[in-house]
Design a protein around this motif. Structure first.
Motif, PDB file in Angstrom:
ATOM      1  N   UNK A  43      -5.559  -0.370  -5.631  1.00  0.00           N
ATOM      2  CA  UNK A  43      -5.191  -1.806  -5.644  1.00  0.00           C
ATOM      3  C   UNK A  43      -5.169  -2.228  -7.256  1.00  0.00           C
ATOM      4  N   UNK A  44      -6.280  -1.813  -7.548  1.00  0.00           N
ATOM      5  CA  UNK A  44      -6.365  -2.315  -9.113  1.00  0.00           C
ATOM      6  C   UNK A  44      -5.461  -1.348  -9.964  1.00  0.00           C
ATOM      7  N   UNK A  45      -5.296   0.086  -9.838  1.00  0.00           N
ATOM      8  CA  UNK A  45      -4.120   0.380 -10.565  1.00  0.00           C
ATOM      9  C   UNK A  45      -2.777   0.313 -10.297  1.00  0.00           C
ATOM     10  N   UNK A  46      -2.608  -0.402  -9.070  1.00  0.00           N
ATOM     11  CA  UNK A  46      -1.247  -0.666  -8.718  1.00  0.00           C
ATOM     12  C   UNK A  46      -0.844  -2.001  -9.681  1.00  0.00           C
ATOM     13  N   UNK A  47      -1.938  -2.694  -9.818  1.00  0.00           N
ATOM     14  CA  UNK A  47      -1.781  -3.914 -10.560  1.00  0.00           C
ATOM     15  C   UNK A  47      -1.837  -3.759 -12.181  1.00  0.00           C
ATOM     16  N   UNK A  48      -2.730  -2.952 -12.507  1.00  0.00           N
ATOM     17  CA  UNK A  48      -2.913  -2.616 -13.888  1.00  0.00           C
ATOM     18  C   UNK A  48      -3.052  -1.343 -14.119  1.00  0.00           C
ATOM     19  N   UNK A  49      -1.955  -0.618 -14.427  1.00  0.00           N
ATOM     20  CA  UNK A  49      -2.224   0.986 -14.802  1.00  0.00           C
ATOM     21  C   UNK A  49      -3.148   1.236 -15.804  1.00  0.00           C
ATOM     22  N   UNK A  94      -3.281   1.033   5.034  1.00  0.00           N
ATOM     23  CA  UNK A  94      -2.679   1.508   3.491  1.00  0.00           C
ATOM     24  C   UNK A  94      -1.225   1.512   3.684  1.00  0.00           C
ATOM     25  N   UNK A  95      -0.588   1.258   2.593  1.00  0.00           N
ATOM     26  CA  UNK A  95       0.635   1.489   2.344  1.00  0.00           C
ATOM     27  C   UNK A  95       0.741   2.971   1.642  1.00  0.00           C
ATOM     28  N   UNK A  96       2.033   3.593   1.861  1.00  0.00           N
ATOM     29  CA  UNK A  96       2.210   4.615   1.214  1.00  0.00           C
ATOM     30  C   UNK A  96       1.188   5.741   1.129  1.00  0.00           C
ATOM     31  N   UNK A  97       0.766   6.316   2.343  1.00  0.00           N
ATOM     32  CA  UNK A  97      -0.271   7.208   2.650  1.00  0.00           C
ATOM     33  C   UNK A  97       0.860   8.604   2.557  1.00  0.00           C
ATOM     34  N   UNK A  98       0.656   9.566   1.855  1.00  0.00           N
ATOM     35  CA  UNK A  98       1.666  10.901   1.729  1.00  0.00           C
ATOM     36  C   UNK A  98       1.218  11.709   2.832  1.00  0.00           C
ATOM     37  N   UNK A  99       2.460  12.071   3.288  1.00  0.00           N
ATOM     38  CA  UNK A  99       2.572  12.989   4.505  1.00  0.00           C
ATOM     39  C   UNK A  99       3.688  14.235   4.361  1.00  0.00           C
ATOM     40  N   UNK A 100       3.796  14.748   3.280  1.00  0.00           N
ATOM     41  CA  UNK A 100       4.842  15.656   2.863  1.00  0.00           C
ATOM     42  C   UNK A 100       4.532  16.861   3.775  1.00  0.00           C
ATOM     43  N   UNK A 101       5.820  17.359   4.165  1.00  0.00           N
ATOM     44  CA  UNK A 101       5.778  18.570   4.819  1.00  0.00           C
ATOM     45  C   UNK A 101       6.124  19.947   3.616  1.00  0.00           C
ATOM     46  N   UNK A 102       5.194  20.400   3.109  1.00  0.00           N
ATOM     47  CA  UNK A 102       5.453  21.368   2.179  1.00  0.00           C
ATOM     48  C   UNK A 102       6.112  22.851   2.388  1.00  0.00           C
ATOM     49  N   UNK A 134       5.648  13.649  -5.743  1.00  0.00           N
ATOM     50  CA  UNK A 134       4.350  13.465  -4.984  1.00  0.00           C
ATOM     51  C   UNK A 134       3.638  12.351  -5.562  1.00  0.00           C
ATOM     52  N   UNK A 135       3.962  11.662  -6.587  1.00  0.00           N
ATOM     53  CA  UNK A 135       3.228  10.415  -6.985  1.00  0.00           C
ATOM     54  C   UNK A 135       3.974   9.412  -7.422  1.00  0.00           C
ATOM     55  N   UNK A 136       5.360   9.445  -6.643  1.00  0.00           N
ATOM     56  CA  UNK A 136       6.239   8.419  -6.876  1.00  0.00           C
ATOM     57  C   UNK A 136       5.719   7.180  -6.274  1.00  0.00           C
ATOM     58  N   UNK A 137       4.906   6.997  -5.125  1.00  0.00           N
ATOM     59  CA  UNK A 137       4.657   5.624  -4.592  1.00  0.00           C
ATOM     60  C   UNK A 137       3.165   5.751  -5.034  1.00  0.00           C
ATOM     61  N   UNK A 138       2.636   4.431  -5.107  1.00  0.00           N
ATOM     62  CA  UNK A 138       1.454   4.329  -5.108  1.00  0.00           C
ATOM     63  C   UNK A 138       0.861   3.621  -3.784  1.00  0.00           C
ATOM     64  N   UNK A 139      -0.594   4.103  -3.554  1.00  0.00           N
ATOM     65  CA  UNK A 139      -1.267   3.685  -2.427  1.00  0.00           C
ATOM     66  C   UNK A 139      -1.777   2.308  -2.635  1.00  0.00           C
ATOM     67  N   UNK A 140      -1.663   1.375  -1.715  1.00  0.00           N
ATOM     68  CA  UNK A 140      -2.310   0.161  -1.814  1.00  0.00           C
ATOM     69  C   UNK A 140      -3.140  -0.253  -0.509  1.00  0.00           C
ATOM     70  N   UNK A 192       1.651   2.457 -17.979  1.00  0.00           N
ATOM     71  CA  UNK A 192       2.646   1.971 -16.984  1.00  0.00           C
ATOM     72  C   UNK A 192       2.660   2.294 -15.964  1.00  0.00           C
ATOM     73  N   UNK A 193       3.355   1.542 -14.798  1.00  0.00           N
ATOM     74  CA  UNK A 193       3.586   1.910 -13.463  1.00  0.00           C
ATOM     75  C   UNK A 193       5.272   2.183 -13.428  1.00  0.00           C
TER      76      UNK A 193
END
Length: 346
Positions: free
Chosen positions: A248-254, A118-126, A102-108, A94-95
């Motif tokens: 992109x494949x994982x965003x469409x088909x988990x 690229x959508x949803x490139x992670x750039x957290x300040x830890x 840290x994995x709440x969004x999916x890169x596409x 499931x998605x």
């Protein structure tokens, strides 16, 4: 062959069949118990009860089979196994779960000529492993200006186990790192055993190095090594697009993560094998901590260095801790790494 000669042979075949049957029952008893514990619906006590009941039934069948050579037991248990396997195969990835931040969004990725956005490139300040500023960004990369591919290995569980990350560099000095990771829920923590039993989905995370590398070197205090990959530009572009296609494949088909067959290293190998066909299979693809020796053997690193020089010069954790939040974090961690021409300051 006389009846007297046939009798010992039949006894031997019967003994072999019984031994195989016993091993099969014990194997399915153990596998089914763990599968039910991780995936049966309900809270932990209910899942534990289901696992215990499965073991009890399996042992009862085994006792009946050994003590009375019960044909009924021999017929019922395969039906129970078939039902368990049918349930197991029906479990959907499931998605839509309560994901960890840290994995709440999916890169596409969206391709427009040589440019990839690229959508949803992670750039957290830890600041700590639980205290961080959440930032998800959209970034565009020109594949005509791709300049390098670097391999990061982050060791967190002994010399045989490391997390694999691949970073792409561009002519302007920017980098984006791809990491194939478990997509865990808010309440979950990584488990090697759980990774065999559909506990996690698979995620491709694209991130800034000051996030995804720094969290490992500075926050988790893992031992991280950097290696420059010897790769032609067309192959770099193809590998970059392989990551985009996978995301992109994982965003469409988990799809479920698997500790052995679909982990951070085996998926990278499958991607690279699309570019350089015929790469040999090797145990070091499973024990990813030994991956540098494999890549060295297939001439995948920059030439002119021994494996010991590459490993010694590629240890970056101390440099990353000194650089910390510096704007030129990526340049600093590459200083002195074998095979890397000094980067210009941004």
């Amino acid at each position: 062959m006389t009846k007297q000669q046939e009798r010992p042979r039949l006894h031997l075949l019967g003994a072999i069949l019984r031994a195989v049957s016993v091993l099969a029952i014990l194997g399915f008893a153990a596998w089914g118990a763990v599968a039910l514990f991780y995936q049966a619906p309900g809270p932990a006590p209910i899942r534990l009860t289901a696992a215990v009941l499965w073991v009890a039934v399996s042992l009862a069948v085994l006792g009946a089979y050994l003590r009375w050579r019960s044909r009924l037991a021999a017929l019922i248990y395969p039906v129970l196994i078939a039902a368990l396997l049918f349930w197991w195969q029906s479990l959907p990835a499931s998605n839509t779960r309560d994901w960890a931040q840290e994995v709440a969004q999916m890169t596409t990725g969206v391709v427009n000529g040589p440019e990839v956005t690229l959508a949803n490139v992670r750039n957290f300040d830890w600041r700590t492993s639980t205290d961080y500023t959440v930032r998800w960004e959209n970034r565009t990369y020109d594949l005509d200006k791709i300049a390098s591919v670097d391999l990061f290995l982050s060791y967190w569980s002994g010399p045989a186990i490391a997390h694999t990350l691949v970073s792409f560099g561009f002519e302007d000095g920017s980098f984006v790192t791809f990491s194939v990771e478990i997509r865990k829920e808010q309440h979950e923590r990584f488990s090697e055993i759980g990774g065999f039993f559909k506990q996690f989905e698979t995620s491709v995370v694209a991130a800034d190095e000051s996030d995804i590398i720094r969290v490992r070197t500075n926050i988790r205090k893992e031992d991280v090594y950097l290696y420059r990959i010897n790769m032609a530009k067309p192959a770099m572009r193809s590998l970059f697009m392989a990551y985009v296609d996978e995301a992109n494949t994982l965003a469409e088909t988990p799809r479920f993560y698997n500790t052995i067959t679909a982990n951070c290293t085996t998926i990278v190998f499958a991607m690279v094998n699309r570019i350089v066909t015929g790469l040999p299979l090797d145990y070091r693809l499973l024990f990813s901590g030994y991956l540098p020796a494999y890549i060295f053997d297939v001439n995948g690193f920059m030439p002119g260095f021994t494996l010991e020089q590459l490993r010694g010069g590629g240890k970056i954790s101390a440099k990353a801790q000194v650089a910390d939040r510096a704007a030129d974090f990526s340049r600093r961690i590459r200083e002195g790494v074998p095979g890397i021409v000094p980067l210009r300051r941004p």
